[in-house]
Design an enzyme around this catalytic site. Structure first.
Site, PDB file in Angstrom:
ATOM      1  N   ARG A  57      26.282  51.286 -29.568  1.00  0.00           N
ATOM      2  CA  ARG A  57      26.555  51.560 -27.722  1.00  0.00           C
ATOM      3  C   ARG A  57      27.762  52.096 -27.572  1.00  0.00           C
ATOM      4  O   ARG A  57      28.071  52.413 -25.998  1.00  0.00           O
ATOM      5  CB  ARG A  57      25.722  50.405 -27.386  1.00  0.00           C
ATOM      6  N   TYR A  95      16.499  67.146  -5.613  1.00  0.00           N
ATOM      7  CA  TYR A  95      16.228  66.182  -6.894  1.00  0.00           C
ATOM      8  C   TYR A  95      14.816  65.505  -6.670  1.00  0.00           C
ATOM      9  O   TYR A  95      15.795  63.606  -6.361  1.00  0.00           O
ATOM     10  CB  TYR A  95      16.445  65.950  -8.473  1.00  0.00           C
TER      11      TYR A  95
HETATM   12  C1  LIG Z   1      15.626  66.716 -13.642  1.00  0.00           C
HETATM   13  C2  LIG Z   1      16.441  66.391 -13.173  1.00  0.00           C
HETATM   14  C3  LIG Z   1      16.999  65.115 -12.490  1.00  0.00           C
HETATM   15  C4  LIG Z   1      16.595  64.076 -13.494  1.00  0.00           C
HETATM   16  O1  LIG Z   1      16.954  64.072 -15.075  1.00  0.00           O
HETATM   17  P1  LIG Z   1      15.817  63.222 -16.031  1.00  0.00           P
HETATM   18  O2  LIG Z   1      16.854  63.631 -17.272  1.00  0.00           O
HETATM   19  O3  LIG Z   1      14.368  63.512 -15.809  1.00  0.00           O
HETATM   20  O4  LIG Z   1      16.378  62.461 -15.448  1.00  0.00           O
HETATM   21  C5  LIG Z   1      18.158  65.150 -11.822  1.00  0.00           C
HETATM   22  N1  LIG Z   1      18.431  66.818 -11.058  1.00  0.00           N
HETATM   23  C6  LIG Z   1      17.642  67.679 -11.373  1.00  0.00           C
HETATM   24  C7  LIG Z   1      17.797  68.674 -10.788  1.00  0.00           C
HETATM   25  C8  LIG Z   1      16.463  67.732 -12.137  1.00  0.00           C
HETATM   26  O5  LIG Z   1      16.145  68.555 -12.119  1.00  0.00           O
END
Ligand SMILES: *Cc1c(COP(=O)(O)O)cnc(C)c1O
Length: 379
Positions: free
Chosen positions: A46, A98
């Site tokens: 970890r 997002y």
């Molecule tokens: C997909 C995405 C995230 C989140 O990432 P994950 O790997 O799905 O947890 C954050 N920001 C943007 C712009 C994304 O497209």
């Protein structure tokens, strides 16, 4: 080193024990000690894993940072940044970003006493009225998901530096091929490595890059204390993905431009959101801070009914209807019901995200096939 050379060699040293050119997958949870406290720098996976460390060195190099940290997902990386804060602290976050970031902020961290202000950052000065002595972090994304708005990173950084506020930029959409926020004054870069860095839709992972040693130490402490670390197999996949980032991105950009221009000329298509159009509101900023315009775009049909959008969404044959983006294959997505469903409808509409918006992640297939696919779906 130039970017293409860096992407291929970043973090990778032949394995000292065998000479293996590719970083081995150290699938182990622990490491032997010859006497208590006597080990080779690795105690428990970890905290330390050689495959992850190679990837973290690569993360640092590709964003021109000193340090990189890998997380089990993009949202886990975001989560670690917010854990730098304390109850009473305030964050200024982009209003168009997002949906999962918005959900993490509002549904998880607000109840721990952190306050978030959502601000349209297309004008950097818009953040100034929200700054007070509790403001500790500005969180932004550019180009934004899904409306492709552009935020001037250097202009925001000039403000955050003046007030000693941290600036974190979610650089997922641009990828390090197009833009490097640390060079423009950001303190932390965040990536969903699930997208362009991995590039093959086969892994979930997140990344943070930074220059400041104290900040790196705090984030490393959070990474090992909270435990959202990626496994070595996933680290290997992202290391492998990064080696072709420049080849894929070049084609994503070329295909993205052709699809954007095709849609704009289509009689049934209304607004097209792509930051490479010269009449895009912040085109001059995109031109200044990005090397090209990427493969992400969104559009609305002139017929703004849900039925018309649904027909396109369910009729493409090459563009697969799915969440996510940044893989070699083209995807089509309906933000209102898929990636951005966690944002309340009024909030979405207020920020310009309509129910009929369609988002495309243009892949690296032959662009003639992609355009033919959209042609038959739009009809
Ligand atoms: C997909 C995405 C995230 C989140 O990432 P994950 O790997 O799905 O947890 C954050 N920001 C943007 C712009 C994304 O497209």
């Amino acid at each position: 080193m130039k970017l293409a050379t860096k992407l291929i060699h970043a973090g990778a040293e032949p394995d000292p024990s065998t000479g293996a050119v590719m970083t081995p997958i150290y699938q182990t949870s622990t490491f032997v000690q010859t006497a208590p406290g006597q080990h080779q720098g690795y105690e428990y996976a970890r905290s330390q894993n050689p495959t992850r460390f190679a990837l973290e060195r690569a993360f640092a190099e590709i964003e021109n940072g000193k340090y990189g940290l890998a997380f089990s997902s993009g949202v886990a990386a975001t989560d670690a940044v917010i854990k730098l804060l304390q109850p009473g602290d305030e964050v200024i976050a982009a209003s168009d970003m997002y949906g999962g970031t918005y959900r993490l902020f509002t549904k998880v961290f607000e109840k721990f006493g952190i306050k978030f202000h959502y601000v349209n950052m297309q004008q950097a000065d818009n953040i100034v009225p929200f700054i007070n002595s509790n403001t500790k972090l500005v969180w932004t994304e550019t180009p934004t998901n899904p409306l492709m708005s552009i935020v001037d990173i250097a202009a925001i950084a000039a403000i955050t530096q003046k007030h000693s506020i941290l600036l974190c930029v979610d650089n997922t959409f641009a990828s390090p091929y197009l833009q490097n926020p640390l060079d423009l004054g950001a303190d932390i870069v965040m990536h969903s490595a699930t997208k362009y860095l991995g590039g093959h839709s086969d892994v979930i992972q997140g990344a943070l890059m930074m220059n400041d040693t104290a900040l790196r130490d705090q984030l490393y402490f959070i990474q090992k204390s909270c435990g959202a670390v990626p496994g070595p197999q996933d680290c290997f996949l992202v290391l492998r993905g990064i080696k072709t980032l420049h080849l894929r991105m070049q084609r994503h950009c070329e295909n993205g431009e052709q699809v954007a221009r095709y849609l704009r000329n289509h009689p049934k298509v209304g607004k097209v959101y792509w930051c490479g159009f010269e009449d895009h509101p912040n085109y001059h900023i995109a031109k200044k801070q990005m090397r090209d315009f990427g493969g992400m775009l969104s559009f609305e049909l002139k017929d703004t009914s849900i039925e018309a959008a649904n027909k396109v969404l369910s009729s493409t044959r090459i563009f697969a209807l799915a969440e996510s983006l940044g893989g070699v294959e083209s995807l089509i997505n309906h933000p209102a019901t898929m990636t951005h469903a966690s944002i309340p409808r009024e909030e979405r509409l207020k920020n310009g995200l309509s129910d009929c918006l369609i988002r495309l992640s243009v892949g690296v297939e032959d662009v003639e096939d992609l355009i033919a696919d959209l042609e038959q779906a739009i009809g």
